[in-house]
Design an enzyme around this catalytic site. Structure first.
Site, mmCIF file in Angstrom:
data_model
loop_
_atom_site.group_PDB
_atom_site.id
_atom_site.type_symbol
_atom_site.label_atom_id
_atom_site.label_comp_id
_atom_site.label_asym_id
_atom_site.label_seq_id
_atom_site.Cartn_x
_atom_site.Cartn_y
_atom_site.Cartn_z
ATOM 1 N N CYS A 283 -56.125 -11.903 -2.316
ATOM 2 C CA CYS A 283 -55.515 -11.130 -3.482
ATOM 3 C C CYS A 283 -54.435 -10.641 -2.916
ATOM 4 O O CYS A 283 -53.506 -10.029 -4.102
ATOM 5 C CB CYS A 283 -56.501 -10.288 -3.995
ATOM 6 S SG CYS A 283 -57.901 -11.020 -4.767
ATOM 7 N N HIS B 291 -52.978 -5.370 8.598
ATOM 8 C CA HIS B 291 -54.054 -6.356 8.643
ATOM 9 C C HIS B 291 -55.243 -5.822 9.779
ATOM 10 O O HIS B 291 -54.918 -5.148 10.873
ATOM 11 C CB HIS B 291 -53.452 -7.382 9.554
ATOM 12 C CG HIS B 291 -54.443 -8.752 9.123
ATOM 13 N ND1 HIS B 291 -55.387 -8.750 9.682
ATOM 14 C CD2 HIS B 291 -53.698 -9.883 8.756
ATOM 15 C CE1 HIS B 291 -55.963 -10.215 9.123
ATOM 16 N NE2 HIS B 291 -54.903 -10.719 8.702
ATOM 17 N N HIS C 71 -44.937 5.664 -10.916
ATOM 18 C CA HIS C 71 -45.859 4.800 -11.182
ATOM 19 C C HIS C 71 -46.660 4.179 -10.123
ATOM 20 O O HIS C 71 -46.245 3.871 -9.083
ATOM 21 C CB HIS C 71 -45.310 3.660 -12.175
ATOM 22 C CG HIS C 71 -44.280 4.113 -13.183
ATOM 23 N ND1 HIS C 71 -44.679 4.311 -14.414
ATOM 24 C CD2 HIS C 71 -42.849 4.131 -13.111
ATOM 25 C CE1 HIS C 71 -43.743 4.960 -15.226
ATOM 26 N NE2 HIS C 71 -42.690 4.872 -14.629
ATOM 27 N N HIS D 296 -53.959 -2.995 -7.168
ATOM 28 C CA HIS D 296 -54.748 -4.101 -7.423
ATOM 29 C C HIS D 296 -56.235 -4.285 -8.347
ATOM 30 O O HIS D 296 -56.949 -3.326 -7.990
ATOM 31 C CB HIS D 296 -55.238 -4.772 -6.261
ATOM 32 C CG HIS D 296 -55.935 -6.200 -6.278
ATOM 33 N ND1 HIS D 296 -55.525 -7.252 -6.987
ATOM 34 C CD2 HIS D 296 -57.147 -6.425 -5.847
ATOM 35 C CE1 HIS D 296 -56.706 -8.037 -6.871
ATOM 36 N NE2 HIS D 296 -57.444 -7.642 -5.855
ATOM 37 N N HIS E 7 -59.240 -4.750 -17.640
ATOM 38 C CA HIS E 7 -60.051 -4.826 -18.907
ATOM 39 C C HIS E 7 -59.482 -5.963 -19.968
ATOM 40 O O HIS E 7 -60.336 -6.816 -20.470
ATOM 41 C CB HIS E 7 -59.978 -3.801 -19.789
ATOM 42 C CG HIS E 7 -60.461 -3.614 -21.311
ATOM 43 N ND1 HIS E 7 -60.165 -4.162 -22.230
ATOM 44 C CD2 HIS E 7 -62.063 -3.106 -21.744
ATOM 45 C CE1 HIS E 7 -60.967 -3.912 -23.427
ATOM 46 N NE2 HIS E 7 -62.040 -3.425 -22.886
ATOM 47 N N ASN F 98 -59.766 -9.647 -13.266
ATOM 48 C CA ASN F 98 -59.207 -9.865 -11.876
ATOM 49 C C ASN F 98 -58.436 -11.106 -11.780
ATOM 50 O O ASN F 98 -59.180 -12.205 -11.475
ATOM 51 C CB ASN F 98 -60.369 -9.772 -10.701
ATOM 52 C CG ASN F 98 -59.635 -9.956 -9.280
ATOM 53 O OD1 ASN F 98 -58.442 -9.817 -9.151
ATOM 54 N ND2 ASN F 98 -60.698 -9.504 -8.390
#
Length: 488
Positions: free
Chosen positions: A214, A293, A377, A381, A410, A414
Site C-alpha cells: 500500500c 523499511h 493537513h 493511509h 467510508h 481501502n
C-alpha cells in the site's frame, strides 16, 4: 449569576499561553537578535553625521583588479550553488478513478456472497461480518466485476480488464484536466499497457513497481522525483492502483479473510514536472520524501505476507502484530522526518527530553512532537479503522485532522496506494486547501514499510464544481457520523 471559573481551567489557559509564548520566542529568535543589532548600527550611523560618513568613504581605496576578482568569485559561487541545488518538483494535477455504480458492494450483498461461498463454514462468515461491522466502510464501496460472480472468477483476462478500466480512466481524466498530450510524457508510469494504449514515443522511460504494498504510491513519487532531477524540462506520470481480481481469497483462514473485507477498487494518476513555467498552474510542490523499511526484522517482514493456506488457496495473511509493527515503523519514520519539518521550538523540546532520557537516564515518557505546528493537513493511509485510530492517538491529532482519512475509508474503502489521493481530493472538495498549506502523506506497506511525503500548496485551490472528480456528487453528504459498529 455567572459561574466561577475553575482553577483547573484557569491554569490550563495560562499554560497554553506559556506554550504559545515559548513557541513564538524560539521560532523567531533570529528576528529578536537582529532587531537590536540593526537598531545599534542605525544609531551609530546617525551619531556620526553626514560629514563623518563622507570622510570615511573617501578614506577607502578600491583596487579595480580586486573588485573584478571578487565579483568573479561571487558570480562563480552563485552559479555553483544554483546548479547544484535540486530541481523543484511540482505536482501539476492528479485524477482519481471513480468506480461505476454497477460495481457497488453494499453490506447485504457482501454477506450474501459470503454465506453462499462459505456455507460449509459459518464461523468464517460470522468472522467476516464482525470485521465488516467495525471496519468503518460505508455502503458505496466497490469491487471489480470478477468478484461479483458466485464463485468469483479471478482469471488473467478479468484482472487485465480491471487494470485497463482503472488505469485508462484515471489517465484519461488526468490528460483532460491538464491538457497534457501523451507525447509530452518523458518519464511516466506503470508499464507497456499504458505505452501501447496512448502510443507513447519509443525513447520513453517506464518503470513498473509491483509487490511494494500500500505504500507503493509514495515510493513511485520518490522514483519520479529522482528521475526528474536528472532529466531537465520533463514530465512524469505516476499511476497508482492495486488490482483486486487475482487477490480474492476463497478459503476460510481468518487472518486471510480480513483483506476481503477491507480492500476495494481504486486508482489515481498524478502528473509531476520540473518545468519552471508550470509552477504557476501547479497545485503543489514536493518538499520531502522519507522512507523507512523494517524488513530486517523477521516479525515485520512476515506481518503482511501472501501465501497459500492448508487447502492451497492463495491469499494475503495479516499478522496480529501488525499495528505494533506499524507503530514502530512510524516512530522510525518520525525520527527522520521531524528535523526536516518541525519548527525550532519543537525540535528543541524533543532534543532536551532525548538528552534527559538517553544521557541523564531520567524517567518519563518520550516527548511526542506537535506535528500540528508543521502541517495543516494530514493524509493517513486509509488501511482500516484501526490504522487511523492508532495514528490519531500516536500523533495526538484532532477529529478534523483525520476526517479526510475516515471519510475516504467510508466512501471508497481501502484502495491501497491510491487512498492518499482520494484523501487529498476530499480536502480540496471541502475547499480547505489554501496557498502555503503543508500536507503530510503517510503510507504503510508490506515488507514492512512506512513512507512519508511532504507537499506545500502552491496556490489557493477552489472546490471543484464540475468534472469527473470522485467526490463531486457526494461531498455535500460528508462528513458523516461513523458508529463504532454497524448492526448487520
Amino acid at each position: 449569576m455567572p459561574q466561577a471559573i475553575s482553577p483547573e481551567f484557569s491554569s490550563s489557559v495560562k499554560l497554553e499561553y506559556v506554550k504559545l509564548g515559548y513557541q513564538y520566542l524560539v521560532n523567531h529568535i533570529l528576528t529578536f537578535l537582529l532587531i537590536p543589532l540593526m537598531a545599534g548600527i542605525l544609531i551609530e550611523v546617525l551619531r556620526l553625521g553626514p560629514g563623518e560618513i563622507l570622510k570615511l568613504r573617501n578614506s577607502l581605496h578600491f583596487d579595480p583588479v580586486k573588485i573584478l576578482c571578487s565579483s568573479f568569485l561571487i558570480i562563480f559561487a552563485a552559479t555553483v550553488y544554483f546548479m547544484s541545488n535540486p530541481r523543484s518538483i511540482y505536482l501539476v494535477d492528479y485524477a482519481c478513478y471513480k468506480p461505476p455504480v454497477t460495481c457497488r458492494v453494499p453490506f447485504a450483498t457482501f454477506m450474501e456472497h459470503a454465506n453462499i461461498i462459505l456455507r460449509s463454514n459459518p464461523k468464517s462468515v460470522d468472522f467476516q461480518m464482525r470485521i465488516l461491522e467495525r471496519s468503518g466502510l460505508g455502503e458505496e464501496t466497490c469491487l471489480p466485476p470478477a468478484i461479483h460472480y458466485i464463485p468469483p472468477r479471478p482469471t488473467i483476462a478479468a484482472a487485465r480488464e480491471e487494470a485497463q478500466k482503472i488505469i485508462f480512466s484515471a489517465m484519461d481524466s488526468l490528460l483532460n484536466k491538464t491538457g497534457l498530450k501523451a507525447k509530452d510524457i518523458a518519464t511516466p508510469s506503470l508499464s507497456a499497457m499504458v505505452i501501447n494504449n496512448y502510443k507513447l514515443r519509443s525513447n520513453i522511460k517506464s518503470f513498473n513497481l509491483s509487490g511494494m504494498g500500500c505504500s507503493a504510491g509514495l515510493i513511485s513519487i520518490e522514483l519520479a522525483r529522482d528521475l526528474l532531477q536528472v532529466h531537465p524540462n520533463s514530465n512524469a506520470v505516476v499511476i497508482s492502483t492495486e488490482i483486486l481480481t487475482p487477490n480474492c481469497y476463497q478459503g476460510k483462514e481468518r487472518a486471510m479473510l480480513v483483506p476481503n473485507c477491507l480492500f476495494r477498487m481504486g486508482g489515481a494518476a498524478i502528473l509531476l514536472t520540473n518545468r519552471r513555467w508550470e509552477r504557476r498552474r501547479a497545485k503543489y510542490r514536493l518538499l520531502h520524501v522519507v522512507r523507512t523499511h523494517k524488513g530486517a526484522d523477521d516479525k515485520a517482514y512476515r506481518c503482511v505476507m501472501e501465501e497459500e493456506d492448508p487447502e492451497g488457496n492463495v491469499g494475503v495473511k495479516l499478522s496480529k502484530d501488525l499495528m505494533a509493527i506499524a507503530g514502530e515503523a512510524l516512530k522510525s519514520n518520525i525520527t527522520t522526518i521531524a528535523p526536516l519539518v518541525l519548527p525550532t521550538s519543537e525540535q528543541l523540546l524533543f532534543l532536551i527530553t532525548l538528552i534527559g532520557r538517553k544521557i541523564l537516564n531520567l524517567n518519563g515518557k518520550p516527548y511526542i512532537p506537535n506535528f500540528k505546528q508543521a502541517f495543516e493537513h494530514f493524509c493517513i493511509h486509509a488501511g482500516g479503522r484501526a490504522v487511523i485510530d492508532e495514528l490519531q492517538k500516536k500523533l495526538q491529532l484532532s477529529a478534523e485532522h483525520v476526517e479526510a482519512s475516515r471519510m475516504t475509508l467510508h466512501r471508497f474503502g481501502n484502495t491501497s496506494s491510491s487512498s492518499l489521493w482520494y484523501e487529498l481530493g476530499y480536502i480540496e472538495a471541502k475547499g480547505r486547501m489554501k496557498k502555503g498549506d503543508r500536507i503530510w502523506q503517510i503510507a504503510f506497506g508490506s515488507g514492512f514499510k512506512c513512507n512519508s511525503a511532504v507537499w506545500k500548496c502552491n496556490r489557493n485551490i477552489k472546490a471543484p464544481t464540475d468534472g469527473p472528480g470522485p467526490w463531486l456528487d457526494c461531498i455535500h453528504r460528508y462528513p458523516v457520523q461513523i458508529p463504532e459498529a454497524v448492526q448487520l
